[in-house]
Design a protein around this motif. Structure first.
Motif, PDB file in Angstrom:
ATOM      1  N   THR A   1       0.848  -1.181   0.000  1.00 30.79           N
ATOM      2  CA  THR A   1       0.000   0.000   0.000  1.00 30.79           C
ATOM      3  C   THR A   1       0.886   1.233   0.000  1.00 30.79           C
ATOM      4  O   THR A   1       1.711   1.410   0.903  1.00 30.79           O
ATOM      5  N   ILE A   2       0.727   2.074  -1.008  1.00 31.48           N
ATOM      6  CA  ILE A   2       1.507   3.321  -1.060  1.00 31.48           C
ATOM      7  C   ILE A   2       0.821   4.324  -0.151  1.00 31.48           C
ATOM      8  O   ILE A   2      -0.258   4.830  -0.464  1.00 31.48           O
ATOM      9  N   ASP A   3       1.444   4.607   0.969  1.00 29.94           N
ATOM     10  CA  ASP A   3       0.853   5.531   1.945  1.00 29.94           C
ATOM     11  C   ASP A   3       0.928   6.962   1.433  1.00 29.94           C
ATOM     12  O   ASP A   3      -0.066   7.691   1.460  1.00 29.94           O
ATOM     13  N   GLU A   4       2.092   7.358   0.940  1.00 31.18           N
ATOM     14  CA  GLU A   4       2.210   8.714   0.399  1.00 31.18           C
ATOM     15  C   GLU A   4       3.539   8.916  -0.303  1.00 31.18           C
ATOM     16  O   GLU A   4       4.492   8.157  -0.120  1.00 31.18           O
ATOM     17  N   PHE A   5       3.565   9.949  -1.160  1.00 29.82           N
ATOM     18  CA  PHE A   5       4.795  10.462  -1.761  1.00 29.82           C
ATOM     19  C   PHE A   5       5.109  11.787  -1.076  1.00 29.82           C
ATOM     20  O   PHE A   5       4.255  12.666  -0.987  1.00 29.82           O
ATOM     21  N   ILE A   6       6.316  11.923  -0.587  1.00 30.83           N
ATOM     22  CA  ILE A   6       6.751  13.193   0.002  1.00 30.83           C
ATOM     23  C   ILE A   6       7.942  13.665  -0.814  1.00 30.83           C
ATOM     24  O   ILE A   6       9.088  13.288  -0.554  1.00 30.83           O
TER      25      ILE A   6
END
Length: 501
Positions: free
Chosen positions: A351-356
């Motif tokens: 699961t890709i939680d986020e891109f920062i």
């Protein structure tokens, strides 16, 4: 609830009833003289007539006042009388005796009595029935102009919109251009009989939901059964009671309206699911999205504690690269990198939680937990590093700089859930394990993969590992043991010996 008009007019049948009783009693001498073999059946016929006489007197005395009760009992008595008349007629024919006219007269009187119920219903029931009728678009399919005319006039009284067709071809032409709520279908048609048309109609996915009432003068029971099996809602014989026809049409149109509402609901549900797949499909694998859609609580706000493997990756020296490139080129480079990495992560059901910026935070073990979460995270990290050669080849072709990446994986408990508000939320994880992972990521060198000792202990895959070392992380009191992943080992002892050191 009784129809008051019908109750007041119920006494219309009484003169015929008294006449029927009188004529049955008048046959006694005739039966004794000419039909001695019918004595037993005639006694039963007389007994039924006595019951009819008693019942008639009870109605006149006001002992039975319910319209439905009157006609329920009356029909039973008349049915008994008609049954014995038929048995006596059959006996006379068997013995080759002349069918006496009085038996025919008895049957005619019985039929006239039964018709009184229909006459009362035609006169008064229409006034008594509820006016809350469902109005719809009705298609009449009948090759007889006169039959269509009668039906059209009845339907117009009910304020229905009426369409007409003289056969199957015209029926399908009308259906192609109009939204029809119900079809009144004649059974005998020139091109194709009604039961064949019915089968063809019900085999069409776009038309099968339209209710069909067969209206025909054909009383062949087998064909009635065929029509019902083919999907007809009902079957009415001509001549029909127009009040009953109106009621059945109203019920059929109502069913069609409910079907249309259900279809709109299903279409809306499918649109919502497509939207969810479109949004979450950017960050989750198809398998996980499907699981979330099947679970009614899958998208509820709230949190649960889970053991997960958290993967963090980012581009080494990305700040310097940004300073050397125009904004459009930076975005192009990032899209090349993040697009490829997203596909790899979803391949392993992460699961890709986020891109920062250039950093990626991925989770293995939420929202769906599996026994091999840490193993999949490790294999994913190896594939991500292997994909860097493809990314750099694309960068070179687009005159972009080559890049390198560092990855770390840490395993432990987190709080996972939809974080935010009803209007805006994202699925994510929080907790000590996530903070530890961020600290480990700061020690990653270009091209390396660092694993926490917890991840190594949790996985079942045979690993090739570097030496174990401890790091002190800002804000975390206890030292973190980490190992560099070299690859997948052929001997499990390699992993175990590295952990023991």
């Amino acid at each position: 609830m009784e129809n008051p008009n019908a109750i007041l007019e119920a006494h219309q049948w009484i003169p015929l009833s008294r006449q029927l009783v009188t004529e049955i009693h008048g046959l006694e001498n005739l039966c004794q003289e000419q039909w001695p073999d019918l004595a037993s059946d005639f006694e039963k016929l007389q007994a039924a007539s006595h019951k009819l006489d008693d019942f008639t007197l009870a109605v006149l005395a006001g002992e039975v006042v319910s319209y439905s009760k009157i006609w329920h009992d009356l029909r039973n008595l008349i049915g008994t009388i008609m049954g014995y008349c038929e048995l006596m007629e059959e006996e006379l024919e068997t013995n080759r005796l002349h069918l006496h006219q009085p038996l025919l007269q008895l049957r005619e009187l019985c039929e006239q009595l039964l018709a009184k119920d229909e006459d009362i219903a035609d006169v008064s029931t229409a006034q008594y029935l509820s006016t809350n009728k469902t109005i719809g678009t009705i298609l009449i399919v009948d090759d007889q102009i006169e039959s269509r005319e009668i039906l059209r006039r009845y339907l117009k009284q009910g304020q229905h919109h009426v369409l007409e067709a003289d056969g199957g071809q015209q029926m399908f032409e009308v259906l192609a251009e109009n939204d029809v709520d119900l079809i009144l279908l004649d059974l005998i048609l020139p091109e194709m009989d009604g039961d064949e048309l019915l089968q063809q109609l019900k085999s069409d996915e776009n038309l099968r939901a339209i209710p069909v009432i067969v209206v025909s003068g054909n009383k062949d029971t087998e064909r009635v059964i065929l029509c019902i099996e083919a999907g007809a809602e009902d079957y009415l014989f001509k001549p029909f009671n127009h009040v009953l026809l109106q009621a059945r049409i109203s019920a059929g149109v109502e069913r069609k309206r409910w079907h249309d509402k259900e279809q709109l609901y299903r279409d809306e549900l499918e649109r919502n699911q497509r939207f969810i797949r479109g949004v979450f499909g950017r960050y989750l694998s198809e398998e996980i999205v499907s699981s979330l859609l099947e679970d009614p609580d899958g998208l509820d706000l709230g949190g649960v504690q889970r053991k997960v493997s958290v993967l963090m990756a980012d581009i080494r020296g990305f700040t310097t690269i940004c300073e050397q490139l125009p904004p459009q080129r930076v975005v192009r480079l990032l899209n090349n990198y993040l697009g490829t990495m997203s596909e790899v992560i979803m391949k392993y059901n992460g699961t890709i939680d986020e891109f920062i910026g250039d950093a990626i935070l991925a989770i293995f073990g939420a929202p769906i937990t599996r026994e091999d979460d840490s193993d999949r995270a490790i294999r994913c990290a190896l594939d991500m590093q292997a994909a860097m050669s493809e990314i750099n080849e694309r960068n070179r072709s687009e005159d972009l700089p080559e890049i390198s990446m560092g990855i770390c994986i840490n395993t432990g408990p987190v709080v996972a859930g939809n974080i935010g508000s009803e209007k805006r939320a994202k699925y994510g994880v929080v907790g000590h394990t996530v903070n530890q992972t961020a600290r480990i990521e700061g020690h990653c060198e270009a091209g390396s993969i660092l694993l926490s000792e917890a991840t190594v202990n949790d996985c079942k895959t045979m690993l090739s590992l570097g030496e174990k070392r401890s790091i002190k992380a800002k804000g975390i009191l206890k030292a973190i043991n980490i190992l560099e992943l070299k690859g997948i080992a052929s001997d499990v002892s390699i992993a175990k010996e590295a952990v023991k050191e």
